[in-house]
Write a protein that holds these residues in place. Structure first.
Motif, PDB file in Angstrom:
ATOM      1  N   VAL A 114       1.257  -1.071   0.068  1.00 22.22           N
ATOM      2  CA  VAL A 114      -0.027   0.302   0.170  1.00 22.22           C
ATOM      3  C   VAL A 114       0.875   1.542   0.029  1.00 22.22           C
ATOM      4  N   VAL A 115       0.463   2.361  -0.456  1.00 22.28           N
ATOM      5  CA  VAL A 115       1.247   3.121  -0.885  1.00 22.28           C
ATOM      6  C   VAL A 115       0.109   4.504  -0.986  1.00 22.28           C
ATOM      7  N   GLY A 160      -1.585   9.501  -3.552  1.00 17.30           N
ATOM      8  CA  GLY A 160      -0.380   8.043  -3.829  1.00 17.30           C
ATOM      9  C   GLY A 160       0.058   7.443  -5.091  1.00 17.30           C
ATOM     10  N   ALA A 161      -1.046   7.588  -5.514  1.00 16.70           N
ATOM     11  CA  ALA A 161      -1.653   6.798  -7.036  1.00 16.70           C
ATOM     12  C   ALA A 161      -1.092   7.323  -7.996  1.00 16.70           C
ATOM     13  N   ARG A 174      -8.801   1.516 -14.995  1.00 18.84           N
ATOM     14  CA  ARG A 174      -9.100   2.774 -14.033  1.00 18.84           C
ATOM     15  C   ARG A 174      -8.564   3.085 -13.235  1.00 18.84           C
ATOM     16  N   ALA A 175      -9.232   4.392 -12.457  1.00 22.09           N
ATOM     17  CA  ALA A 175      -8.080   4.705 -11.259  1.00 22.09           C
ATOM     18  C   ALA A 175      -8.735   5.880 -10.767  1.00 22.09           C
ATOM     19  N   THR A 176      -8.479   6.161  -9.457  1.00 18.75           N
ATOM     20  CA  THR A 176      -8.444   7.183  -8.978  1.00 18.75           C
ATOM     21  C   THR A 176      -7.796   7.724  -8.320  1.00 18.75           C
ATOM     22  N   THR A 177      -8.226   9.611  -7.709  1.00 15.55           N
ATOM     23  CA  THR A 177      -7.100  10.031  -6.795  1.00 15.55           C
ATOM     24  C   THR A 177      -7.653  11.113  -6.485  1.00 15.55           C
ATOM     25  N   HIS A 178      -6.754  12.083  -4.579  1.00 14.65           N
ATOM     26  CA  HIS A 178      -7.657  13.181  -4.992  1.00 14.65           C
ATOM     27  C   HIS A 178      -7.979  14.087  -5.701  1.00 14.65           C
ATOM     28  N   ALA A 209      -7.549   4.630  -3.922  1.00 14.10           N
ATOM     29  CA  ALA A 209      -8.153   5.042  -3.053  1.00 14.10           C
ATOM     30  C   ALA A 209      -8.283   6.986  -3.146  1.00 14.10           C
ATOM     31  N   ALA A 210      -9.320   7.304  -2.705  1.00 17.27           N
ATOM     32  CA  ALA A 210      -9.884   8.797  -3.772  1.00 17.27           C
ATOM     33  C   ALA A 210      -8.566   9.457  -2.426  1.00 17.27           C
ATOM     34  N   GLY A 211      -8.557   8.723  -1.200  1.00 22.73           N
ATOM     35  CA  GLY A 211      -7.787  10.056  -0.305  1.00 22.73           C
ATOM     36  C   GLY A 211      -8.762   9.524   1.212  1.00 22.73           C
TER      37      GLY A 211
END
Length: 388
Positions: A114-115, A160-161, A174-178, A209-211
């Motif tokens: 996990v980052v 971290g994404a 697919r990915a997400t970030t803040h 995860a978004a944050g």
């Protein structure tokens, strides 16, 4: 949008496997199948890779959620280790530092990495925390990630994404970030299918995860995929957080807290959870809060992020999963208890969300001898109208 526990075959991953560093292989949140971590053996190792400027709350989330997961006999299901690019004192984004005992060699024995975020991730000058340039990994970070074994599950929280994207792990996925870093992310990593609206994404071996709070959701999601709803719900109770928020739920809800002097929909939700076995209409739920259906629907979405129908379906699926894992009830009975009405309706909803039948789901978490009777019946007990 339903979030699926992708088939990450963690038992195989413990002894190696094939991890693709690029895109392809997984798409969206459909397909895949639920798969549990094999019973027995040593705990699954989770390595948390922290960096200069780390956010302590995100590091704590990983340790708390995975650290609270216990077997029926009370044994820990995960072993956690924190590591950095170099062991020693690591700066946080606050006024204290953290002494990290392990270096990147700890990544070699991890089944999950996990980052979390770092304060250096924000803005287009990403990478300065590791001496890199915009959108590129520093040599030290690239070398550290190179220690991760093929087949290891890798997840990020918040920005971290950026690390996963710079390593090419998110290309074509697919990915997400803040939400605050969305534009920078898109400019730096156009090959990533960024979904800025969701709480988290699961692309099989790579999750984002978004944050902050959604990091809790993602970690619970991984525990649920590994060990089932009962274990994940127990962790949620221990940490006093909601047991389940779908990854497709909106990341940024404009009114997460009801306005002063304005009634929320919390009482109606609590009442609905106690009556999932019966048909529930929007009119009935709205009446619990003395609201019109239109006002109730609008406020419900403002507070929860999804419609009342979507939320009820999520809760019924969660209830069915618990009953499949924890009881010997027939599928017909479970369908009735969860509010789906018939086994056929339950099978349809479970297949749509998890990609498996009730019998297959039960066998995954209880063993092949506990499949139970699949039940019959027809029709769709859930319905798509106002009665849900």
């Amino acid at each position: 949008m339903a979030m699926v526990c992708k088939d990450r075959a963690m038992g195989v991953r413990e002894s190696g496997g094939g991890r693709s560093s690029g895109g392809g292989g997984y798409s969206g949140s459909g397909g895949g199948k639920v798969r549990a971590v094999p019973r027995g053996g040593r705990p699954h190792r989770v390595a948390v890779l922290v960096r200069d400027g780390m956010l302590p709350i995100e590091v704590g989330i990983v340790h708390r959620i995975f650290g609270e997961a216990r077997s029926a006999g009370g044994e820990p299901l995960y072993e956690l280790v924190t590591c950095a690019l170099e062991p020693g004192e690591v700066r946080t984004d606050t006024d204290f530092t953290v002494n990290v005992a392990h270096g990147p060699e700890a990544l070699e024995a991890a089944g999950t990495v996990v980052v979390p975020a770092s304060g250096a991730d924000y803005g287009a000058d990403y990478g300065r925390g590791e001496g890199g340039s915009a959108g590129r990994l520093s040599p030290a970070m690239a070398a550290a990630l190179g220690r991760i074994r093929p087949g290891t599950r890798i997840a990020s929280i918040c920005t971290g994404a950026f690390v996963l994207a710079a390593a090419g792990l998110l290309d074509g996925r697919r990915a997400t970030t803040h939400w605050r870093s969305v534009e920078d992310f898109r400019q730096l990593f156009p090959a990533v299918e960024l979904d800025a609206e969701v709480l988290y994404t699961d692309e099989g071996e790579v999750l984002t995860a978004a944050g902050v709070a959604s990091g809790i959701d993602l970690c619970l999601h991984m525990v649920r995929c590994d060990h089932g709803a009962a274990v994940a719900n127990d962790v949620a109770r221990r940490t006093v957080v909601p047991p389940h928020r779908e990854g497709g739920q909106a990341q940024y809800i404009r009114r997460p807290v009801p306005e002063p002097q304005v009634s929320s929909t919390g009482a109606a939700r609590a009442w609905a959870l106690e009556h999932l076995d019966r048909p529930l209409s929007l009119r009935e739920l709205a009446a619990r809060e003395s609201m019109s259906v239109r006002t109730f629907t609008r406020r419900f979405r403002d507070e929860v992020g999804v419609s009342p129908l979507q939320w009820l379906t999520q809760q019924r699926i969660e209830r069915a999963r618990q009953l499949l894992e924890e009881t010997e009830l027939t599928v017909d009975r479970i369908a009735a208890e969860a509010g789906f009405g018939t086994a056929a309706s339950l099978r349809m909803h479970l297949q749509a969300v998890l990609g498996v039948s009730p019998r297959a789901y039960r066998s995954t978490f209880r063993g092949p001898g506990d499949g139970g009777r699949d039940g019959g019946g027809g029709g769709n007990g859930g319905g798509d109208g106002l009665v849900v």
